[in-house]
Design an enzyme around this catalytic site. Structure first.
Site, PDB file in Angstrom:
ATOM      1  N   SER A 145     -13.384   1.204   2.653  1.00 11.78           N
ATOM      2  CA  SER A 145     -12.368   0.950   1.636  1.00 11.78           C
ATOM      3  C   SER A 145     -11.364   2.091   1.572  1.00 11.78           C
ATOM      4  CB  SER A 145     -13.027   0.779   0.255  1.00 11.78           C
ATOM      5  OG  SER A 145     -12.054   0.925  -0.764  1.00 11.78           O
ATOM      6  N   SER A 159       0.834  -1.214   0.000  1.00 12.11           N
ATOM      7  CA  SER A 159       0.000   0.000   0.000  1.00 12.11           C
ATOM      8  C   SER A 159       0.864   1.257   0.000  1.00 12.11           C
ATOM      9  CB  SER A 159      -0.892   0.020   1.244  1.00 12.11           C
ATOM     10  OG  SER A 159      -1.816  -1.028   1.193  1.00 12.11           O
ATOM     11  N   ASP A 195      -6.966  -8.053   4.261  1.00 15.79           N
ATOM     12  CA  ASP A 195      -6.207  -8.955   3.384  1.00 15.79           C
ATOM     13  C   ASP A 195      -5.717 -10.211   4.104  1.00 15.79           C
ATOM     14  OD1 ASP A 195      -6.539  -7.279   1.210  1.00 15.79           O
ATOM     15  OD2 ASP A 195      -4.722  -6.138   1.644  1.00 15.79           O
ATOM     16  N   ARG A 197     -13.412  -7.021 -11.318  1.00 10.99           N
ATOM     17  CA  ARG A 197     -13.666  -6.318 -10.045  1.00 10.99           C
ATOM     18  C   ARG A 197     -14.426  -5.011 -10.268  1.00 10.99           C
ATOM     19  NH1 ARG A 197      -8.192  -6.440  -6.688  1.00 10.99           N
ATOM     20  NH2 ARG A 197      -9.620  -5.715  -5.066  1.00 10.99           N
ATOM     21  N   ARG A 250      -2.694 -14.061  -2.502  1.00 14.64           N
ATOM     22  CA  ARG A 250      -2.881 -14.424  -1.081  1.00 14.64           C
ATOM     23  C   ARG A 250      -3.529 -15.804  -0.932  1.00 14.64           C
ATOM     24  NH1 ARG A 250      -1.000  -9.696   0.932  1.00 14.64           N
ATOM     25  NH2 ARG A 250      -1.876  -7.800   0.050  1.00 14.64           N
TER      26      ARG A 250
HETATM   27  C1  S3P Z   1      -5.616  -1.285  -0.046  1.00 13.64           C
HETATM   28  C2  S3P Z   1      -6.881  -1.313   0.462  1.00 13.64           C
HETATM   29  C3  S3P Z   1      -7.670  -2.549   0.632  1.00 13.64           C
HETATM   30  C4  S3P Z   1      -6.793  -3.792   0.521  1.00 13.64           C
HETATM   31  C5  S3P Z   1      -5.818  -3.703  -0.610  1.00 13.64           C
HETATM   32  C6  S3P Z   1      -4.896  -2.509  -0.427  1.00 13.64           C
HETATM   33  C7  S3P Z   1      -4.920   0.019  -0.181  1.00 13.64           C
HETATM   34  O1  S3P Z   1      -8.648  -2.606  -0.390  1.00 13.64           O
HETATM   35  O2  S3P Z   1      -7.586  -4.950   0.364  1.00 13.64           O
HETATM   36  O3  S3P Z   1      -5.026  -4.869  -0.696  1.00 13.64           O
HETATM   37  O4  S3P Z   1      -3.695   0.033  -0.382  1.00 13.64           O
HETATM   38  O5  S3P Z   1      -5.601   1.050  -0.087  1.00 13.64           O
HETATM   39  P1  S3P Z   1     -10.102  -1.889  -0.220  1.00 13.64           P
HETATM   40  O6  S3P Z   1      -9.896  -0.438  -0.238  1.00 13.64           O
HETATM   41  O7  S3P Z   1     -10.882  -2.374  -1.413  1.00 13.64           O
HETATM   42  O8  S3P Z   1     -10.637  -2.427   1.074  1.00 13.64           O
END
Ligand code: S3P
Length: 443
Positions: free
Chosen positions: A174, A29, A326, A129, A400
């Site tokens: 999210s 991230s 995750d 998605r 994962r």
């Molecule tokens: C992430 C947010 C999450 C996570 C992804 C990384 C990010 O997704 O599942 O692996 O870096 O902002 P969502 O925002 O869809 O929950």
């Protein structure tokens, strides 16, 4: 880059005690955000510890396509020379984000308030998605969006020439939605406000503040309210990317379930918005110690010392889901090796990740002898202290899922296979040598 390589079958079998140090890669991230904010600043951003997984490499390529200079200096060490807010150039080709939901969603936000047009695509997983959760709020800034049926990729965005700021309540927890709106808000006048019912990972807010943006988070009756003042002067900052707690989860899980193991995982982010798995594991009775707690690059970090021991089933409340979103695939594996029932509540978002992770884990775990119940929003694993194994699970283009089943195979009676370990390279390119270095029998 979309991946059309041949599937890479792999299997893992019962291993002796795992020992040693697991230096897991940089946080995914934070790595995406470092490249994107570097590209949106004028001047040079130096990054160390960048994750060089395919997802992040695709974001680096995208930033170059929008006009930033992005160079790799040494392993994990990168230099970005940005073009500034509103300075993105129109890319000549299609922006291919491969497998990365974070990459495509954040980049859409970053370009949506600049008057250029870009088309985004991705691999088969990413093309399934939902993108409406991002393009709906971006349209409110004034950009125009064309998408495939169901608001899926490919998506073309014609950025707003005269953007208006937005006050937006996220419909699901999210960080990607929050971050896309904040990045779009950078080039809108006035204040852009995001309201989230549950806090989600806050790396965008931390990094924006580090780059000098005026950004404030308040907890009010409405929820978490994040206010960003538009058109800041972003000042490049050196970024030291901490190690990824979501990647650390795999060697940690392996050490917890393989008898006699003791490993050390140095320099892992302990950001409280990412900490849910570790909170849960401690409740399960896991022997995990956090040593040398410190702050590095604006993020809390610690060294983890993890030992095998008995684990018991627990209930994970829905309010914790965002902080470990995750980690549910690997938690479902750990739960199978625990004694008693683990209930994971409020996990519906798992259905729209790189795969439907509830379905993928439930089917693969059952095939390997576990007792699993699932509904739209809940996953229940009845742990028996072990797993039979003997079956091959499908990874569904999901890193994962592949890593979770390979970890499970290290402690199951019979080996466990995955049909395709290729996707692991998106987030953890050195997974195989790292795990083998600890003593894991994977190949
Ligand atoms: C992430 C947010 C999450 C996570 C992804 C990384 C990010 O997704 O599942 O692996 O870096 O902002 P969502 O925002 O869809 O929950």
């Amino acid at each position: 880059m979309s991946h059309s390589a041949e599937p890479l079958p792999m299997s893992a079998r019962r291993s002796g005690p795992l020992t040693g140090e697991a230096r897991v890669p940089g946080d995914k991230s934070i790595s995406h955000r470092a490249l994107i904010l570097g590209a949106l600043s004028v001047g040079e951003t130096r990054i160390t510890g960048l994750l060089e997984g395919q997802d992040v490499l695709d974001t680096a390529a995208a930033m170059r396509a929008f006009g930033a200079s992005v160079e790799r200096l040494a392993e994990g060490e990168w230099r970005v020379n940005g073009v500034g807010i509103g300075g993105f150039a129109e890319p000549e080709g299609v922006i291919d984000c491969g497998n990365s939901g974070t990459g495509v969603r954040l980049i859409m936000g970053a370009m949506a308030t600049t008057p250029i047009t870009a088309t985004f695509t991705g691999d088969a997983s990413l093309s399934r998605r939902p993108m409406g959760r991002i393009t709906d709020p971006l349209e409110m800034f004034g950009c125009e969006v064309t998408a495939r049926e169901g608001k899926r990729l490919p998506v073309t965005i014609r950025g707003a020439a005269d953007p208006v700021p937005l006050r937006y309540r996220t419909p699901v927890a999210s960080a990607q939605i929050k971050s896309a709106v904040l990045l779009a808000g950078l080039n809108a006048p006035g204040e852009t406000v995001v309201i989230e019912a549950e806090p989600t990972r806050d790396h965008t807010e931390r990094m924006l503040a580090g780059f000098g943006a005026k950004i404030v988070t308040e907890t009010t009756d409405e929820g978490h309210v994040i206010t960003l003042k538009g058109r800041p002067n972003l000042r490049p900052q050196p970024i030291a990317v901490p190690r990824d707690p979501s990647s650390a989860a795999f060697p940690v899980a392996a050490a917890l379930i393989v008898p006699g193991s003791e490993i050390r995982v140095p320099g892992v982010s302990r950001n409280p918005t990412r900490d849910g798995l570790y909170v849960t594991l401690l409740e399960m009775g896991a022997d995990i110690r956090f040593e040398n707690e410190r702050v590095e690059g604006g993020e809390p970090v610690a060294d983890l010392v993890v030992r095998h021991g008995p684990l018991k089933g627990v209930t994970v409340p829905p309010g914790r889901a965002a902080s470990m979103i995750d980690e549910f695939p690997i938690l479902s594996v750990i739960a199978a090796f625990a004694e008693g029932t683990t209930v994971m509540q409020g996990v519906h978002e798992l259905r729209v990740k790189e795969s439907d992770r509830i379905e993928a884990m439930a089917v693969g775990l059952r095939a390997n002898g576990a007792s699993v119940e699932d509904s739209e929003d809940t996953m229940i694993v009845h742990g028996t202290g072990g797993l039979k194994g003997g079956a091959t699970a499908q990874s569904h283009l999901d890193h994962r899922i592949a890593m979770s089943f390979l970890v499970a195979g290290l402690a199951s009676e019979q080996p466990i296979g995955v049909d395709d370990a290729g996707p692991i390279a998106t987030s953890f390119p050195d997974f195989l040598p790292l795990m083998r270095g600890l003593g894991a029998e994977i190949g």
